[in-house]
Design an enzyme around this catalytic site. Sequence first.
Site, PDB file in Angstrom:
ATOM      1  N   SER A 146      -1.512  -1.193   3.281  1.00 24.55           N
ATOM      2  CA  SER A 146      -1.057   0.177   3.502  1.00 24.55           C
ATOM      3  C   SER A 146      -1.439   0.981   2.269  1.00 24.55           C
ATOM      4  O   SER A 146      -1.687   0.411   1.197  1.00 24.55           O
ATOM      5  CB  SER A 146       0.466   0.201   3.689  1.00 24.55           C
ATOM      6  OG  SER A 146       1.004   1.493   3.464  1.00 24.55           O
ATOM      7  N   TYR A 159       8.678  -2.716   0.738  1.00 22.51           N
ATOM      8  CA  TYR A 159       7.447  -2.550   1.518  1.00 22.51           C
ATOM      9  C   TYR A 159       6.252  -2.327   0.590  1.00 22.51           C
ATOM     10  O   TYR A 159       5.210  -2.971   0.735  1.00 22.51           O
ATOM     11  CB  TYR A 159       7.614  -1.366   2.468  1.00 22.51           C
ATOM     12  CG  TYR A 159       6.455  -1.151   3.416  1.00 22.51           C
ATOM     13  CD1 TYR A 159       6.336  -1.910   4.574  1.00 22.51           C
ATOM     14  CD2 TYR A 159       5.497  -0.179   3.165  1.00 22.51           C
ATOM     15  CE1 TYR A 159       5.279  -1.711   5.462  1.00 22.51           C
ATOM     16  CE2 TYR A 159       4.443   0.030   4.042  1.00 22.51           C
ATOM     17  CZ  TYR A 159       4.339  -0.733   5.184  1.00 22.51           C
ATOM     18  OH  TYR A 159       3.299  -0.534   6.047  1.00 22.51           O
ATOM     19  N   LYS A 163       2.959  -4.729   0.063  1.00 18.48           N
ATOM     20  CA  LYS A 163       1.603  -4.259   0.362  1.00 18.48           C
ATOM     21  C   LYS A 163       0.717  -4.296  -0.885  1.00 18.48           C
ATOM     22  O   LYS A 163      -0.485  -4.585  -0.794  1.00 18.48           O
ATOM     23  CB  LYS A 163       1.655  -2.850   0.954  1.00 18.48           C
ATOM     24  CG  LYS A 163       2.366  -2.772   2.296  1.00 18.48           C
ATOM     25  CD  LYS A 163       1.724  -3.684   3.344  1.00 18.48           C
ATOM     26  CE  LYS A 163       2.386  -3.540   4.711  1.00 18.48           C
ATOM     27  NZ  LYS A 163       1.733  -4.361   5.753  1.00 18.48           N
TER      28      LYS A 163
END
Length: 254
Positions: A146, A159, A163
């Site tokens: 991402s 998150y 990533k």
Amino acid sequence: MNFPSADLSGKTALVTGGSKGIGFGMACALAHAGADIVIVSRNLAEGEKAAQEIRNMGRKAMAISCDVTIPAAVNAMVEKALATFGKIDILLNNAGMNIRKPVVEVTEEDWDKVLDTNLKGIFLVAQRVGKEMIKQQSGKVINVASILGVIGLPWLASYAASKGGIVQLTKVLALEWAQYNINVNCIAPAYIRTPMTEGWLSDQVRLQSILSNTPLGRLGTVEDLAGPVVFLASDWSNYITGHTLLVDGGWTAR
């Protein structure tokens, strides 16, 4: 001059998190380019539905239920795929999830759940499939990260950490496996409109914030990921490894 081909006919692609959202969209792109598809999902019914749609495109497809955070489950999943197709030419390592909270509210359970799925799961599947690709002396591994792997945004600590880990893991795998003719690259999308994100993106303040940070002035679509994933899965990318391809409408160019 001999130019390479984007034709994936005769190739088998294993797609984790492939039953819906961007995973399913990229699986369809690979199938459209000629690949047969193994859909991996925790929910077998959703996986079977996705596999049937791939078969409707004229490709072979199967669905396998797997929790990618459990090594034994990953091993069993890969063995099932090999028993049916005999090989895995392309790994699209896409399974992931998110828990959105301020840092001070993130529990240890939240942190572990996100890191286990997004980073440990990516590692376990790459490790197991990589062993087969080493035997084959060929393969294409595409990890899905991402833009949060290279930038930071509030409420996304676990998150973003996961990533960022995928981006770095991609580089290490690329260095270790280059000698076996295995290309390992990463796709890092910005915000992509899917049925799964529609509710979250319905907040107009949030949507306008995203659009204002995107030079191209729109959200991404699943179709925007089709070219990048087929490119990285095909012979066109044979001299590219360890790279993170940002598919972000220009967001990170800022």
